[in-house]
Scaffold this active site. Structure first.
Site, PDB file in Angstrom:
ATOM      1  N   ASN A   1      10.119  -3.901 -20.729  1.00 61.02           N
ATOM      2  CA  ASN A   1      10.873  -5.135 -21.223  1.00 61.02           C
ATOM      3  C   ASN A   1      11.208  -4.780 -22.494  1.00 61.02           C
ATOM      4  OD1 ASN A   1      11.587  -7.373 -22.181  1.00 61.02           O
ATOM      5  ND2 ASN A   1      10.123  -8.745 -21.472  1.00 61.02           N
TER       6      ASN A   1
ATOM      7  N   HIS B   1      17.901  -9.873 -17.541  1.00 61.30           N
ATOM      8  CA  HIS B   1      16.940  -9.449 -18.552  1.00 61.30           C
ATOM      9  C   HIS B   1      15.855  -8.792 -17.723  1.00 61.30           C
ATOM     10  CE1 HIS B   1      13.864  -9.277 -21.492  1.00 61.30           C
ATOM     11  NE2 HIS B   1      13.116 -10.356 -21.008  1.00 61.30           N
TER      12      HIS B   1
ATOM     13  N   CYS C   1      14.821 -12.927 -26.168  1.00 57.60           N
ATOM     14  CA  CYS C   1      15.362 -11.948 -24.918  1.00 57.60           C
ATOM     15  C   CYS C   1      16.759 -12.298 -24.490  1.00 57.60           C
ATOM     16  CB  CYS C   1      14.086 -11.890 -23.894  1.00 57.60           C
ATOM     17  SG  CYS C   1      12.602 -11.261 -24.428  1.00 57.60           S
TER      18      CYS C   1
END
Length: 336
Positions: free
Chosen positions: A283, A254, A114
């Site tokens: 996400n 993020h 990520c």
């Protein structure tokens, strides 16, 4: 003298299929209200069966190029940050290069899970600055729906699919990337992983029976890790940029979990500046920072001279943060 490099345009692409909480709740053994209460997520997007990561990445790349007013043939570098590539070989970046016609670009993948987009941003920025100009494209793209165990409530309810991209190039002095920091901690690699499918545990019937092809995450320990390690990294980047928290105009982290982000922003003194998209998209892995950045530019807007703090954290464990001063030429576009 190293030429300042900054964002010239942003773009993003979200698959058209919207998946509400009720759809993922039943297999995971929870209800829709539980998902929103624990994560803040209301919905996420799912790639169509015929779409691969390169398809999403190419759509976002085209949007960013159009926003920047740059032709794909003018790119020197193309970096695709992903941990869900089309296939083990070749690099998804090469597939995207072909799809968008970036025939002069050196194309490659970067996997920092990520955090990959920010690692890619730092890499491309350094390459362009060292070469004295040119243009680069950095794409974050992931299709996590293909590697989720739908019965695992720790992961199945969190993730969506999507892609975001930025075009990088020369900007006026005092603008662009002011400071970048990256960290890796391989000793904590077990917090987030896909254990099967590589050289240590090659594909086999036994691997599939064990469910080792699925994404795994120890959520509570990840939250503790982020709370402990990310705020100091943010303070380091702000200090290197000679900026205080109250001087950050936009904080784009993020999009891991809505509750985690609120806690992180509070710890770093950035609650007023935080920008989020997790509520609607979930996400999206390496795509979450560029998608949210594109949302911010197209929505609230980022004025020339404003500061943008990007931050990411993910498997590895990996972390990164970058401070940008926005240029007047930077624009945004979402692919239809």
């Amino acid at each position: 003298m190293v030429e300042p490099i900054g964002v010239l345009g942003t773009g993003s692409y979200l698959p058209t299929r919207v998946v509400e909480n009720a759809e993922v709740a039943v297999p995971a053994g929870v209800d829709a209200e539980w998902i929103e209460r624990k994560t803040g997520i209301r919905s996420r997007r799912r790639a169509a069966p015929e779409q691969a990561t390169s398809d999403l990445a190419a759509r976002a790349a085209d949007a960013a190029l159009e926003a920047a007013g740059i032709e794909a043939a003018d790119l020197s570098y193309l970096v695709v940050a992903t941990s869900t590539p089309d296939q083990p070989q070749p690099a998804t970046g090469c597939l995207v290069q072909h799809l968008i016609g970036a025939r002069n670009a050196a194309a490659f993948d970067l996997n920092a899970v990520c955090s990959g987009f920010l690692f890619g941003l730092a890499t491309a920025g350094r390459l362009l600055g060292g070469d004295g100009g040119g243009y680069g494209l950095v794409v974050g793209a992931d299709i996590y729906s293909r590697i989720l165990d739908p019965t695992d409530r720790r992961t199945a309810v969190l993730f969506g699919d999507g892609a975001g991209a930025v075009v990088l190039g020369p900007v006026p002095a005092g603008h662009g990337m002011l400071a970048v920091r990256m960290r890796s901690d391989g000793g904590s690699r077990g917090l987030i992983e896909v254990p099967g499918g590589g050289s240590r545990m090659p594909p086999s019937p036994a691997m599939l029976d064990a469910g080792a092809q699925y994404f795994r995450m120890i959520g509570r320990e990840v939250k503790d890790y982020v709370s402990t390690h990310v705020p100091p990294l943010l303070r380091e980047v702000m200090g290197a940029s000679e900026l205080a928290a109250e001087e950050v105009d936009h904080f784009v982290p993020h999009q891991a979990n809505g509750l985690m982000l609120a806690d992180l922003a509070g710890r770093a003194g950035l609650s007023e500046a935080i920008r989020t998209s997790v509520w609607d998209y979930g996400n999206t892995g390496a795509a979450s920072v560029p998608i949210t950045l594109d949302d911010t530019v197209r929505g609230a807007g980022v004025a020339p001279g404003e500061t943008v703090l990007l931050a990411a954290f993910g498997g590895g464990m990996s972390m990164a943060a970058a401070m940008l001063r926005w240029s007047a030429s930077a624009r945004a576009r979402r692919a239809a």
